[in-house]
Design a protein around this motif. Structure first.
Motif, PDB file in Angstrom:
ATOM      1  N   ARG A   1       0.892   4.003  -2.958  1.00 12.95           N
ATOM      2  CA  ARG A   1       0.492   5.395  -2.747  1.00 12.95           C
ATOM      3  C   ARG A   1       1.546   6.348  -3.326  1.00 12.95           C
ATOM      4  O   ARG A   1       1.200   7.338  -3.986  1.00 12.95           O
TER       5      ARG A   1
ATOM      6  N   GLU B   1       0.817  -1.211   0.000  1.00 16.95           N
ATOM      7  CA  GLU B   1       0.000   0.000   0.000  1.00 16.95           C
ATOM      8  C   GLU B   1       0.851   1.261   0.000  1.00 16.95           C
ATOM      9  O   GLU B   1       0.572   2.211  -0.748  1.00 16.95           O
TER      10      GLU B   1
ATOM     11  N   PRO C   1      -3.679  -2.959  -4.066  1.00 13.95           N
ATOM     12  CA  PRO C   1      -2.784  -2.632  -2.953  1.00 13.95           C
ATOM     13  C   PRO C   1      -3.477  -1.835  -1.842  1.00 13.95           C
ATOM     14  O   PRO C   1      -2.969  -1.775  -0.717  1.00 13.95           O
ATOM     15  N   PHE C   2      -4.605  -1.222  -2.151  1.00 15.13           N
ATOM     16  CA  PHE C   2      -5.343  -0.401  -1.188  1.00 15.13           C
ATOM     17  C   PHE C   2      -6.496  -1.162  -0.546  1.00 15.13           C
ATOM     18  O   PHE C   2      -7.396  -0.567   0.033  1.00 15.13           O
TER      19      PHE C   2
ATOM     20  N   GLY D   1      -7.356   3.881  -5.391  1.00 15.03           N
ATOM     21  CA  GLY D   1      -6.479   4.778  -4.651  1.00 15.03           C
ATOM     22  C   GLY D   1      -7.100   6.135  -4.425  1.00 15.03           C
ATOM     23  O   GLY D   1      -6.925   6.748  -3.362  1.00 15.03           O
TER      24      GLY D   1
END
Length: 370
Positions: A120, A116, A194-195, A238
């Motif tokens: 980002r 994450e 990933p989030f 995201g």
């Protein structure tokens, strides 16, 4: 190998000296190389026994193909997942059942970071690559091309998302690069990012399915490796961590999909996103190596198409492409969603025709906010 043979439709790529056949859904990774003669034998196999194939070749051409050669071809087809044996069917069923629970990340660690924090930072760097101003959007057209190839196009999309109030749901419509059983399809499961998981809006998806003349949840395996949803979803999740998603694929134009979405959006409002690329030119796509004249033609067609959409004239934008000689892959999605784009004014935020130096080919990508 006993009994009549049943084949799956392969993906076929012409290469020097013959053809490469692969499983269209990527479940069986081993490719199969065939000569033109091997491809001819393959064309005779569906619904026949190996003995019947041998007899048909002898009848038509007077050539007796050794049974060992036919059996070897059948075994190679099975290893490639292209011959429907009991083992192949079981493997396909297992993969489909997995996809009915969740859709895992396929490109993490390849096209974007898996963690994450790193993801980002990845998005922040892409936002920084776009120096223009974003505009709020009710409809957004963005690429599904490999992000590193067109960072400013994804940066422009992030700039637009920043100016758009967080929606309750996002309708993400991508291009199907794998065969669909119907003109369009949806996968009503969490898509991992990933989030965290991008959760589906099941109620809105069911409402959409009820309005269509075909079963919407029809080809789970087509989503298994589909990058036209996974790559844009990284940026959308995201930007809007709390949104629900409706992941849709279009294989063939479906005006019914656009009309149904128009109705569903009234009861379930949200951001509509078209994840499409533009021209595909060069040797990878059957053209000579990229030249100034070919690049100029691709850019002219791409920008004319985007400007036509920005004027609220999707049918005219499509008509100007004619036979689509530079292979814009946006056509089926735009034709399907024309009822939602007609009369809607937009702004082209970014465009690039990106060179793939290794193959002297190029793909166009743009960002358009309505």
């Amino acid at each position: 190998m006993e009994g009549k043979l049943r084949l799956r439709e392969p993906q076929i790529a012409r290469v020097e000296g013959g053809f490469i056949l692969t499983d269209p859904y990527g479940v069986f990774p081993k490719p199969l190389a065939l000569t033109e003669g091997g491809l001819f034998l393959l064309s005779l196999m569906e619904g026949r026994t190996l003995r019947e194939v041998q007899e048909e070749v002898f009848r038509a051409h007077g050539v007796l193909v050794p049974m060992e050669e036919l059996e070897g071809l059948a075994r190679a087809l099975e290893e490639a997942g292209l011959l429907l044996t009991e083992g192949v069917e079981q493997r396909l069923k297992e993969e489909e059942e997995k996809l009915k629970r969740e859709r895992p990340m396929r490109l993490a660690g390849i096209s974007y970071p898996e963690g994450e924090g790193e993801a980002r930072a990845f998005l922040e760097a892409f936002r920084a690559s776009f120096t223009g101003e974003g505009v709020g959007a009710e409809v957004l057209l963005l690429p599904h091309l490999e992000p590193s190839r067109v960072p400013e196009a994804y940066g422009a999309a992030l700039a637009a998302l920043e100016k758009t109030p967080p929606p309750e749901r996002v309708y993400l419509v991508g291009v199907a690069h794998r065969p669909l059983k119907e003109r369009a399809a949806a996968l009503p499961v969490p898509f991992q990012t990933p989030f965290g998981p991008a959760l589906p809006d099941l109620e809105a998806l069911q409402a959409l399915d009820a309005l269509l003349p075909f079963e919407l949840f029809n080809t789970p395996l087509a989503f298994r490796e589909e990058h036209s949803l996974e790559l844009p979803l990284l940026f959308l999740k995201g930007a809007y961590p709390g949104a629900r998603f409706l992941p849709l694929l279009v294989g063939r134009r479906s005006p019914e999909l656009g009309e149904a979405l128009k109705v569903v959006l009234r009861d379930y409002p949200g951001l509509l996103v078209l994840a499409v690329d533009l021209s595909h030119v060069g040797p990878r796509f059957g053209d000579p190596p990229l030249s100034r004249s070919l690049a100029e033609e691709a850019r002219k067609r791409d920008l004319g198409f985007l400007e036509g959409l920005a004027q609220g004239e999707p049918e005219a934008a499509l008509a100007r492409l004619g036979a689509n000689p530079t292979r814009l892959d946006a056509t089926e999605v735009v034709a399907s969603l024309a009822p939602l784009l007609r009369g809607r004014r937009g702004q082209v935020l970014a465009y690039r025709l990106d060179l793939e130096a290794a193959t002297l080919s190029a793909v166009g990508a743009g960002t358009l906010a309505f």
